[in-house]
Design an enzyme around this catalytic site. Structure first.
Site, PDB file in Angstrom:
ATOM      1  CG  ASP A   7      -1.897   1.138   1.167  1.00 17.26           C
ATOM      2  OD1 ASP A   7      -1.478   2.288   0.906  1.00 17.26           O
ATOM      3  OD2 ASP A   7      -3.097   0.890   1.357  1.00 17.26           O
ATOM      4  CG  HIS A   8       1.514   4.224  -3.226  1.00 20.30           C
ATOM      5  ND1 HIS A   8       0.279   3.908  -3.693  1.00 20.30           N
ATOM      6  CD2 HIS A   8       1.623   5.573  -3.368  1.00 20.30           C
ATOM      7  CE1 HIS A   8      -0.329   5.012  -4.103  1.00 20.30           C
ATOM      8  NE2 HIS A   8       0.467   6.042  -3.919  1.00 20.30           N
ATOM      9  CG  HIS A  48      -4.136   4.504  -0.784  1.00 24.66           C
ATOM     10  ND1 HIS A  48      -3.206   3.493  -0.791  1.00 24.66           N
ATOM     11  CD2 HIS A  48      -4.331   4.820  -2.099  1.00 24.66           C
ATOM     12  CE1 HIS A  48      -2.870   3.216  -2.048  1.00 24.66           C
ATOM     13  NE2 HIS A  48      -3.543   3.997  -2.854  1.00 24.66           N
TER      14      HIS A  48
HETATM   15  C1  BG6 Z   1      -3.395   4.665  -6.517  1.00 23.53           C
HETATM   16  C2  BG6 Z   1      -4.722   4.759  -7.210  1.00 23.53           C
HETATM   17  O1  BG6 Z   1      -3.403   3.620  -5.573  1.00 23.53           O
HETATM   18  O2  BG6 Z   1      -3.128   5.891  -5.846  1.00 23.53           O
HETATM   19  C3  BG6 Z   1      -4.749   5.943  -8.170  1.00 23.53           C
HETATM   20  O3  BG6 Z   1      -4.973   3.560  -7.921  1.00 23.53           O
HETATM   21  C4  BG6 Z   1      -4.362   7.211  -7.458  1.00 23.53           C
HETATM   22  O4  BG6 Z   1      -6.038   6.100  -8.749  1.00 23.53           O
HETATM   23  C5  BG6 Z   1      -3.057   7.010  -6.700  1.00 23.53           C
HETATM   24  O5  BG6 Z   1      -4.233   8.243  -8.428  1.00 23.53           O
HETATM   25  C6  BG6 Z   1      -2.744   8.208  -5.841  1.00 23.53           C
HETATM   26  O6  BG6 Z   1      -1.458   8.062  -5.327  1.00 23.53           O
HETATM   27  P1  BG6 Z   1      -0.640   9.340  -4.861  1.00 23.53           P
HETATM   28  O7  BG6 Z   1       0.610   8.770  -4.284  1.00 23.53           O
HETATM   29  O8  BG6 Z   1      -0.419  10.180  -6.072  1.00 23.53           O
HETATM   30  O9  BG6 Z   1      -1.506  10.030  -3.857  1.00 23.53           O
END
Ligand code: BG6
Length: 510
Positions: free
Chosen positions: A201-202, A264
């Site tokens: 989960d980045h 997230h």
């Molecule tokens: C991803 C989603 O997990 O997170 C995308 O699939 C989204 O739709 C992205 O744009 C957002 O990541 P960040 O790091 O730019 O907030």
């Protein structure tokens, strides 16, 4: 520079980074895909430039496209240049490129896995990769099962009684609902024991998300107030100003709730609401996080005071007119997918009973901002004389996760002068002007942690399962039809979200 010298350098710069992983091969399935180009290979290159990877580390791309090693290297050079390293250092690149190689093959082609095994054995022999493997599944989710079976079919999954490790890194989405997530997990379990599975989960790799732990548990002043006695409510906003772009085909099968809230936002919530773990240990921390998710009662999917979904119509973005969701590329005209989702969630335990947590996410909102707001309660009694000019508001702590990572605390102050006028003021902390160094990208941090064998920032199966249990009833209710509100692109969402938070409270920002 010797490994020892690198180690010493790293210790001088940052003690955590002193741990350089053991030699290994990172195998990326879906090597010609977007994520590999935009995030994974640039992150690996960045780690290499900081000398945080062992010299023996190799990266093997696997994908259906028929590419030679050199063609793959050229494509990755372009990717690294485009995504974060425009001033690529040629000498460094040469060294990095020698670590890259490519094995073409379909994900359900058993022979491709045999070729991969032979290639990995060569890398062990020639590059000293010592049999350590990190299999990174960056392919479309429907291939997660077939790839895991292919790896196991070639005898490449974890074996007992070896000195080497095998880890499986899985991108989101882990399933598209509760049933499919369980099915995928059941499929993986016999082949890859839980401790070898790293579910990405980045958001957990973002500095300001990790800092929630430190903010709460390494300071004395916040934790005593972090409960129902002093907190009126909590907000978590993940706002994006982009539309779905060229991802309409995928996005329409997902929607805002699956794409952001299930993973997230609930991960951030569990870090905000968890009890202090007894030790800084992957399982102790994840035990506490999952307890929070278990304390969330069912959300009343049919009530607009608990769940609101909406989609954007045509509007404005950065001074130009933009299309509504239904007119985006690859979105079917009969779509009922939400691009905005807001939920009111309770955490039924002694610390949080009665404190609402408001979660919201959306595409085509006015700003790209991810923020956590802890809204404290009003003072029980304001001892100010009559006639005082007061714009006093309750205290508020805002943690900015992105962009401009930092935190600000709002409190009330006397306006200078002979009168007793009061108004809110702020204390601000920004990473940018405090640490004077760039935060590593989330993928750098997470890739390094996988290589080091540290699962703390990865979602354990019980967390993922519980998060699906929370959103699944909503998704089921919504799939039957029902209200799908609308908001104009470039606005903060539908009026229904205002009703959800209620007349006494307001969305911030918004
Ligand atoms: C991803 C989603 O997990 O997170 C995308 O699939 C989204 O739709 C992205 O744009 C957002 O990541 P960040 O790091 O730019 O907030």
């Amino acid at each position: 520079m010797s490994v020892l010298e690198r180690l010493e350098d790293a210790v001088a710069g940052d003690p955590r980074l002193a741990r350089i992983p053991d030699p290994a091969v990172v195998v990326i399935f879906g090597a010609t895909g977007d994520l590999t180009r935009r995030k994974l290979v640039p992150a690996l290159y960045s780690l290499a430039t900081q000398q945080l990877l062992p010299p023996e580390l190799c990266v093997v791309g696997v994908s259906r496209r028929d590419l030679s090693h050199d063609e793959f290297r050229a494509a990755m050079r372009e990717a690294v240049k485009t995504h974060g390293h425009s001033d690529i250092d040629e000498a460094l690149w040469e060294g990095f490129a020698r670590r890259l190689s490519y094995v073409p093959g379909g994900f359900d082609d058993a022979e491709a896995y045999d070729r991969l095994r032979a290639h990995l054995e060569t890398l062990d022999a020639e590059r000293g990769a010592r049999g350590n493997r990190l299999f990174y599944l960056s392919a479309a989710p429907e291939f997660f099962g077939p790839i895991a079976r292919g790896i196991a079919g070639a005898g490449l999954n974890p074996r007992e009684q070896t000195d080497s490790y095998v880890r499986l890194v899985i991108e989101k989405p882990f399933g598209v609902d509760l049933a499919s997530a369980r099915q995928l997990n059941d499929e993986l379990e016999p082949l890859f024991p839980e401790e070898s599975v790293y579910r990405i989960d980045h958001y957990l790799g973002k500095e300001a998300v990790q800092n929630l732990f430190v903010l709460r548990f390494a300071n004395t002043i916040f934790e005593p107030l972090w409960n129902r006695q002093y907190v009126d409510h909590v907000q978590i906003t993940v706002a994006e100003n982009i539309g779905v772009g060229t991802r309409g085909g995928y996005y329409d099968t997902s929607g805002a709730t699956r794409d952001i809230l299930q993973n997230h936002a609930l991960q951030v919530l569990s870090l905000v609401a968890m009890e202090p773990p007894s030790a800084f240990d992957a399982d102790r921390i994840r035990d506490e996080k999952v307890k929070v998710l278990r304390a969330i009662p069912a959300i009343d999917a049919a009530s607009p005071l608990h769940a609101v979904r909406a989609r954007y119509t045509a509007g404005w973005h950065e001074g130009r007119q933009v299309a509504g969701y239904l007119d985006e590329q690859s979105v079917p005209p009969e779509s009922i997918t939400e691009t905005y989702s807001a939920l009111k969630v309770e955490v039924d335990n002694a610390r949080w009973a009665g404190v609402p947590f408001f979660l919201r996410t959306g595409k085509r909102l006015p700003q790209r901002v991810t923020e956590l707001t802890i809204q404290f309660s009003n003072v029980p009694h304001m001892p100010l004389p009559d006639g005082v000019r007061s714009t006093a508001e309750a205290n508020r702590l805002i943690v900015r996760i992105q962009p401009d990572e930092g935190a600000s605390l709002r409190f009330v102050s006397k306006v200078p002068g002979p009168r007793l006028d009061v108004r809110p003021v702020g204390m601000d902390f920004a990473y940018g002007n405090t640490f004077l160094r760039e935060s590593p990208s989330a993928y750098e941090r997470l890739l390094l942690d996988c290589l080091l064998g540290d699962p703390t920032l990865f979602a354990r199966w019980d967390e993922v399962e519980r998060a699906w249990e929370i959103v699944d009833p909503l998704l089921q209710e919504w799939s039957k039809g029902g209200t799908l509100a609308e908001y104009e692109a470039g606005t903060w969402g539908p009026p229904e979200a205002g009703a959800l938070i209620g007349p006494e409270r307001e969305w911030k920002p918004g």
